[in-house]
Motif scaffolding. Structure first.
Motif, PDB file in Angstrom:
ATOM      1  N   ALA A 149       0.843  -1.189   0.000  1.00 30.78           N
ATOM      2  CA  ALA A 149       0.000   0.000   0.000  1.00 30.78           C
ATOM      3  C   ALA A 149       0.878   1.238   0.000  1.00 30.78           C
ATOM      4  CB  ALA A 149      -0.912   0.012   1.229  1.00 30.78           C
ATOM      5  N   THR A 150       0.280   2.378  -0.313  1.00 32.29           N
ATOM      6  CA  THR A 150       0.998   3.649  -0.269  1.00 32.29           C
ATOM      7  C   THR A 150       1.654   3.847   1.092  1.00 32.29           C
ATOM      8  OG1 THR A 150      -0.799   4.504  -1.632  1.00 32.29           O
ATOM      9  CG2 THR A 150       0.759   6.104  -0.769  1.00 32.29           C
ATOM     10  N   GLY A 194      -4.145   3.812  -3.794  1.00 32.04           N
ATOM     11  CA  GLY A 194      -5.496   4.326  -4.014  1.00 32.04           C
ATOM     12  C   GLY A 194      -6.524   3.365  -3.456  1.00 32.04           C
ATOM     13  N   GLY A 195      -7.772   3.788  -3.462  1.00 28.33           N
ATOM     14  CA  GLY A 195      -8.839   2.946  -2.970  1.00 28.33           C
ATOM     15  C   GLY A 195      -9.211   1.860  -3.960  1.00 28.33           C
ATOM     16  N   GLY A 213     -15.475   9.275  -8.654  1.00 23.26           N
ATOM     17  CA  GLY A 213     -16.011   9.287 -10.011  1.00 23.26           C
ATOM     18  C   GLY A 213     -15.612   8.065 -10.813  1.00 23.26           C
ATOM     19  N   PRO A 214     -16.003   8.042 -12.108  1.00 24.26           N
ATOM     20  CA  PRO A 214     -15.718   6.883 -12.965  1.00 24.26           C
ATOM     21  C   PRO A 214     -14.221   6.613 -13.067  1.00 24.26           C
ATOM     22  CG  PRO A 214     -17.311   8.356 -14.007  1.00 24.26           C
ATOM     23  CD  PRO A 214     -16.776   9.086 -12.811  1.00 24.26           C
ATOM     24  N   ASP A 215     -13.840   5.368 -12.863  1.00 26.08           N
ATOM     25  CA  ASP A 215     -12.448   4.926 -12.956  1.00 26.08           C
ATOM     26  C   ASP A 215     -11.531   5.615 -11.958  1.00 26.08           C
ATOM     27  OD1 ASP A 215     -13.157   3.247 -15.070  1.00 26.08           O
ATOM     28  OD2 ASP A 215     -12.769   4.801 -16.562  1.00 26.08           O
ATOM     29  N   GLY A 216     -12.103   6.187 -10.900  1.00 24.58           N
ATOM     30  CA  GLY A 216     -11.283   6.853  -9.894  1.00 24.58           C
ATOM     31  C   GLY A 216     -10.800   5.938  -8.788  1.00 24.58           C
ATOM     32  N   LEU A 217     -11.274   4.698  -8.802  1.00 22.05           N
ATOM     33  CA  LEU A 217     -10.824   3.686  -7.857  1.00 22.05           C
ATOM     34  C   LEU A 217     -10.195   2.525  -8.622  1.00 22.05           C
ATOM     35  CD1 LEU A 217     -13.966   3.551  -5.535  1.00 22.05           C
ATOM     36  CD2 LEU A 217     -11.793   4.656  -5.006  1.00 22.05           C
ATOM     37  N   GLU A 249      -5.218   9.703  -9.700  1.00 26.73           N
ATOM     38  CA  GLU A 249      -4.690   9.708  -8.329  1.00 26.73           C
ATOM     39  C   GLU A 249      -3.398  10.522  -8.278  1.00 26.73           C
ATOM     40  OE1 GLU A 249      -4.751   8.716  -4.315  1.00 26.73           O
ATOM     41  OE2 GLU A 249      -6.195   7.912  -5.760  1.00 26.73           O
ATOM     42  N   SER A 250      -3.306  11.476  -7.366  1.00 28.69           N
ATOM     43  CA  SER A 250      -2.061  12.262  -7.232  1.00 28.69           C
ATOM     44  C   SER A 250      -1.015  11.425  -6.511  1.00 28.69           C
ATOM     45  CB  SER A 250      -2.345  13.538  -6.447  1.00 28.69           C
ATOM     46  OG  SER A 250      -2.825  13.240  -5.139  1.00 28.69           O
TER      47      SER A 250
END
Length: 251
Positions: A149-150, A194-195, A213-217, A249-250
């Motif tokens: 994980a990060t 990321g999640g 939002g879309p494709d944000g996870l 993701e930043s």
């Protein structure tokens, strides 16, 4: 998916995944991915019921799967499972996907909580590696993969317990890679930055799912693709660590 018929179980290619929970989770996605490639899959987790669901799904799709419930913090459990695996095939891939996701401000974090996170994530990774390495070394080849994980790279509140445990796991994988890479065991650490779009996040933080939002996870099936590609790498160009994150993701 094409079905694989195995007349002799000892000849089956076997993948062992520890840290399998909900069907809509990364552990289950990893099991489905390797089953799709013709592996007999052994899944380990604490919930008999959830393991049974994953096994039934894989078998319904024409794959081979077996449930081996157990606690990754128990050396006895993991060693017993490793011994039972020999009846189902030759271990070629072992994946450690368990984690103790403790979250609390440091002054509210108990010693018991801190230790529990370490036990599941770091000690569990060590015990799993020891149990898996014996059959991998006996086979003369294989992959030993770990979910990171990060937090393994940088700690921040309220994740003191989780971050320290994941950092310990990362260092463990580096030690294992240097020791067992020369013995033809590919050890790799996957930083999931990321999640994950799975049951846990959708249940505990639905607002975060909406915000991303879309494709944000991270899609569990697409993460599983990366593990498959790690296993497929030729030994002249092995990755010891890769990182995966959504496009927005930043970092």
């Amino acid at each position: 998916m094409s079905e694989t018929i195995v007349s002799n179980p000892s000849h089956a290619r076997l993948a062992w995944i520890a840290g399998v929970g909900a069907s809509a989770g990364l552990g289950a996605a990893l099991a489905r991915r390797f089953a799709h490639e013709g592996f007999s899959v052994a899944v380990t987790g604490r919930s008999h019921e959830r393991l049974a669901i994953v096994v039934d799904e894989i078998r319904a799709a024409g794959g081979q799967a077996h449930a081996f419930p157990g606690d990754v913090t128990s050396e006895r459990d993991l060693n017993a499972i490793a011994q039972q695996l020999t009846a189902h095939g030759t271990l070629e891939v072992a994946i450690f996907n368990a984690a103790g996701a403790t979250r609390a401000p440091t002054l509210e974090l108990s010693a018991e909580q801190f230790e529990a996170a370490w036990r599941v994530t770091t000690l569990g990774g060590f015990l799993f590696a020891r149990a898996a390495l014996a059959p991998l070394l006996a086979a003369g080849r294989g992959s030993l993969l770990f979910t990171g994980a990060t937090a393994a790279l940088r700690g921040r509140p309220p994740f003191a317990a989780f971050a320290s445990a994941k950092a310990g796991l990362r260092s463990l994988t580096q030690s294992l890679a240097r020791e067992f890479g020369p013995r033809n065991i590919h050890v790799a650490h996957v930083v999931v930055d990321g999640g994950i779009d799975g049951e846990r996040l959708r249940t505990s933080a639905p607002q975060r799912v909406a915000e991303r939002g879309p494709d944000g996870l991270l899609n569990p099936d697409e993460i599983a693709d990366a593990y498959w590609h790690l296993h497929q790498q030729g030994r002249t160009a092995w990755s010891q660590e890769i990182d995966l994150r959504p496009f927005n993701e930043s970092f």
